[in-house]
Design an enzyme around this catalytic site. Structure first.
Site, PDB file in Angstrom:
ATOM      1  N   HIS A   1      40.521  45.013  40.424  1.00 16.63           N
ATOM      2  CA  HIS A   1      40.059  43.634  40.521  1.00 16.63           C
ATOM      3  C   HIS A   1      39.261  43.231  39.286  1.00 16.63           C
ATOM      4  O   HIS A   1      38.171  43.749  39.046  1.00 16.63           O
ATOM      5  CB  HIS A   1      39.188  43.502  41.776  1.00 16.63           C
ATOM      6  CG  HIS A   1      38.876  42.113  42.194  1.00 16.63           C
ATOM      7  ND1 HIS A   1      37.701  41.789  42.838  1.00 16.63           N
ATOM      8  CD2 HIS A   1      39.585  40.955  42.083  1.00 16.63           C
ATOM      9  CE1 HIS A   1      37.701  40.493  43.113  1.00 16.63           C
ATOM     10  NE2 HIS A   1      38.827  39.967  42.668  1.00 16.63           N
TER      11      HIS A   1
ATOM     12  N   GLU B   1      44.397  43.375  37.754  1.00 14.52           N
ATOM     13  CA  GLU B   1      44.336  41.945  38.058  1.00 14.52           C
ATOM     14  C   GLU B   1      43.379  41.255  37.111  1.00 14.52           C
ATOM     15  O   GLU B   1      42.338  41.816  36.742  1.00 14.52           O
ATOM     16  CB  GLU B   1      43.884  41.767  39.517  1.00 14.52           C
ATOM     17  CG  GLU B   1      43.936  40.337  40.032  1.00 14.52           C
ATOM     18  CD  GLU B   1      42.609  39.598  39.949  1.00 14.52           C
ATOM     19  OE1 GLU B   1      42.601  38.396  40.254  1.00 14.52           O
ATOM     20  OE2 GLU B   1      41.583  40.215  39.566  1.00 14.52           O
TER      21      GLU B   1
ATOM     22  N   ASP C   1      42.145  36.911  35.664  1.00 15.76           N
ATOM     23  CA  ASP C   1      42.119  35.491  36.008  1.00 15.76           C
ATOM     24  C   ASP C   1      42.279  34.626  34.763  1.00 15.76           C
ATOM     25  O   ASP C   1      41.691  34.921  33.718  1.00 15.76           O
ATOM     26  CB  ASP C   1      40.791  35.134  36.684  1.00 15.76           C
ATOM     27  CG  ASP C   1      40.536  35.979  37.924  1.00 15.76           C
ATOM     28  OD1 ASP C   1      41.271  35.797  38.906  1.00 15.76           O
ATOM     29  OD2 ASP C   1      39.613  36.812  37.904  1.00 15.76           O
TER      30      ASP C   1
ATOM     31  N   GLU D   1      46.245  35.956  37.721  1.00 10.37           N
ATOM     32  CA  GLU D   1      45.950  34.904  38.686  1.00 10.37           C
ATOM     33  C   GLU D   1      45.679  33.588  37.966  1.00 10.37           C
ATOM     34  O   GLU D   1      44.806  33.499  37.104  1.00 10.37           O
ATOM     35  CB  GLU D   1      44.742  35.270  39.553  1.00 10.37           C
ATOM     36  CG  GLU D   1      44.424  34.179  40.566  1.00 10.37           C
ATOM     37  CD  GLU D   1      43.240  34.471  41.457  1.00 10.37           C
ATOM     38  OE1 GLU D   1      42.726  33.515  42.071  1.00 10.37           O
ATOM     39  OE2 GLU D   1      42.825  35.638  41.537  1.00 10.37           O
TER      40      GLU D   1
ATOM     41  N   HIS E   1      36.956  34.375  35.615  1.00 10.13           N
ATOM     42  CA  HIS E   1      37.172  34.014  37.002  1.00 10.13           C
ATOM     43  C   HIS E   1      36.727  32.590  37.315  1.00 10.13           C
ATOM     44  O   HIS E   1      37.471  31.788  37.856  1.00 10.13           O
ATOM     45  CB  HIS E   1      36.442  34.992  37.928  1.00 10.13           C
ATOM     46  CG  HIS E   1      36.615  34.678  39.383  1.00 10.13           C
ATOM     47  ND1 HIS E   1      35.771  33.812  40.067  1.00 10.13           N
ATOM     48  CD2 HIS E   1      37.542  35.087  40.285  1.00 10.13           C
ATOM     49  CE1 HIS E   1      36.167  33.717  41.311  1.00 10.13           C
ATOM     50  NE2 HIS E   1      37.253  34.472  41.478  1.00 10.13           N
TER      51      HIS E   1
END
Length: 227
Positions: A8, A35, A37, A100, A50
């Site tokens: 994450h 992952e 962002d 993401e 993020h």
């Protein structure tokens, strides 16, 4: 069946989130997928962070969309790290990535990079925004997509199918066996987030999830042996 562990924002439990340092640590820890962002800077750079604002994770203040790449690069993102560009991560680590889309406007910029660098096999694209998932699928042939949801109802499986997502990433604190069974019956994979404790890992295993997103590298190691 293999159980994926997804780092994450790298491994944000032990390194500054969404930094090159964190992504390298995640790869060294053997995470199956990393992952990250994505947002767009004022001048259209595809940057990794993020929040929509820089306040929480850097020594600066303001919205990413109001700052140029040069201004973002001046910020300390933790332990001297700089705000990274998406392509820097592509070049630095070899692991599969889950990108993401936080800002729906970033979908087209991401698609351009994926097409130019032929990344459909390496980069899976996720978003809370149904429209962003549908858009990236229309722009990048063969891309694998993930619909993320935190507060969701029984319609979440239908939503994923409607936008062509292959996977659901759901808040494990709200996840039920019924939802898991509906997703699997519809041919969808299902990932739980965020799995940071042994109890949460045991729950993920008991629900027969396909994987878990975690902040800690230890989950990767223990996940191999947790039944």
């Amino acid at each position: 069946m293999s159980f994926l562990t997804i780092g994450h924002r790298g491994v944000m439990g032990v390194e500054p989130e969404n930094t090159l340092r964190s992504f390298v640590r995640a790869e060294q820890a053997g995470m199956d997928v990393i992952e990250l962002d994505l947002h767009l800077s004022k001048d259209g750079a595809l940057v990794i962070m993020h929040d929509a604002e820089v306040d929480r994770t850097t020594d600066g203040k303001g919205r990413i969309a109001d700052m140029t790449l040069a201004e973002l690069r001046e910020l300390d993102a933790g332990r001297g790290e700089r705000v990274p560009l998406f392509e820097e991560v592509l070049d630095l680590v070899k692991s599969p990535l889950q990108a993401e889309i936080k800002d729906a406007a970033a979908a087209r910029a991401l698609a351009e990079v994926m097409l130019r660098r032929d990344l459909a096999g390496r980069v899976e694209v996720s978003s809370f925004h149904d429209e962003a998932v549908a858009e990236i699928a229309s722009l990048v042939p063969g891309v694998r997509t993930v619909l993320i949801a935190s507060r969701y109802g029984t319609d979440v499986v239908d939503r994923a199918k409607a936008v062509g997502a292959a996977t659901l990433a759901l808040n494990i604190r709200r996840l039920t066996l019924e939802t898991v069974e509906q997703a699997h019956a519809a041919g969808l994979k299902i990932i739980g987030w965020v799995v940071n404790t042994q109890d949460q890992l045991r729950l993920a295993r008991a629900l027969e999830l396909d994987g878990a997103t975690t902040d800690y590298p230890e989950i990767r190691r223990t996940g191999r042996f947790t039944a």
